[in-house]
Scaffold this active site. Structure first.
Site, PDB file in Angstrom:
ATOM      1  CB  CYS A 114      11.496  55.003  25.624  1.00 58.86           C
ATOM      2  SG  CYS A 114      13.230  55.073  25.103  1.00 58.86           S
ATOM      3  CG  HIS A 228      11.744  59.458  27.327  1.00 55.57           C
ATOM      4  ND1 HIS A 228      11.670  58.591  28.387  1.00 55.57           N
ATOM      5  CD2 HIS A 228      12.765  59.022  26.544  1.00 55.57           C
ATOM      6  CE1 HIS A 228      12.621  57.670  28.267  1.00 55.57           C
ATOM      7  NE2 HIS A 228      13.298  57.909  27.157  1.00 55.57           N
ATOM      8  CD  GLU A 230       8.907  59.609  30.259  1.00 55.80           C
ATOM      9  OE1 GLU A 230      10.119  59.437  30.485  1.00 55.80           O
ATOM     10  OE2 GLU A 230       8.386  59.326  29.157  1.00 55.80           O
TER      11      GLU A 230
END
Length: 257
Positions: A114, A228, A230
């Protein structure tokens, strides 16, 4: 953890705790994603006053540049500041941009997510647009909101897959992920406008927003994604494969130290 476990430096962002106490923060999701990659997350301050780049790179086996609320300041790519696109995090800018160049030069594995992908692009001379959805024909890439304007509080809604990303056939991402089209989440306003030198675009959204990049000529893992990654790094097949590849790069780098 075993002594040979790779260490990943995870950048912090400026934050006012309780609206008055200067602090640094990192979300728990990136930390868990690093752990899922088989590494030990080590938070470091996103400020040149608190973090020495040389000492940091002597310590870690990789760097993770996380997402954050603040936009990269436009002065770094020749544009004027606009209060409409605040907040900014000048201290993180001042650390992250030279850190990226130093990490790539040393061959330290680097993964930008990001804001992190935006920082990588700017570090190599590229530019950003503060609000991608304002460009003609672009999607709204920001987090979904409730009717009252507040961000939806349900993580399942916030991190739901929102749009496709078309990957470059035969590219690094297509090979890593075993696909030429993937579906990802979307929680950003700012995005890459002009790619920087050495920045190779390997993934674009349905509206041509740049979603995945690599650094040409990098000695090791040097990738960035706009989504994102993660989120569910140990479950989502796309994100899991990216962090597994990052983990392998960490182990390989550690062997050379």
């Amino acid at each position: 953890m075993a002594a040979k476990t790779p260490i990943v430096g995870v950048i912090g962002s400026a934050h006012l705790a309780e609206g008055k106490f200067a602090a640094q923060r990192v979300g728990e999701r990136p930390l868990r994603a690093v752990a899922a990659a088989g590494a030990l997350p080590l938070i470091f301050a996103g400020s040149p006053e608190l973090t020495d780049i040389g000492a940091l790179l002597d310590t870690v086996d990789g760097i993770l540049l996380t997402g954050a609320r603040a936009n990269v300041h436009p002065r770094h790519f020749g544009e004027e500041e606009d209060p409409a696109y605040e907040p900014y995090d000048l201290a993180r800018d001042a650390l992250a941009l030279p850190l990226i160049e130093a990490a790539v030069a040393r061959g330290v594995p680097l993964f930008g997510i990001c804001r992190g992908v935006q920082e990588i692009n700017v570090a190599f001379g590229g530019s950003l647009h503060p609000e991608i959805r304002e460009l003609p024909g672009r999607l709204n890439h920001r987090a979904l909101r409730l009717e009252n304007g507040e961000i939806n509080p349900d993580p399942k809604v916030i991190y739901a897959e929102r749009h496709d990303v078309r990957l470059t056939p035969g590219g690094v991402f297509a090979k890593l992920l075993g696909a030429e089209t993937i579906r990802v989440n979307s929680l950003h306003g700012q995005g890459i406008l002009k790619p920087g030198e050495r920045v190779v675009v390997e993934g674009v959204a349905e509206d041509e927003t740049i979603e995945a990049i690599r650094i040409e000529g990098a000695q090791s893992f040097a990738l960035g994604v706009q989504w994102h990654a993660e989120h569910m790094a140990d479950g989502n097949p796309v994100n899991r494969k990216l962090f597994e590849a990052f983990g392998e790069a960490l182990k390989n780098y550690r062997k050379t130290r």
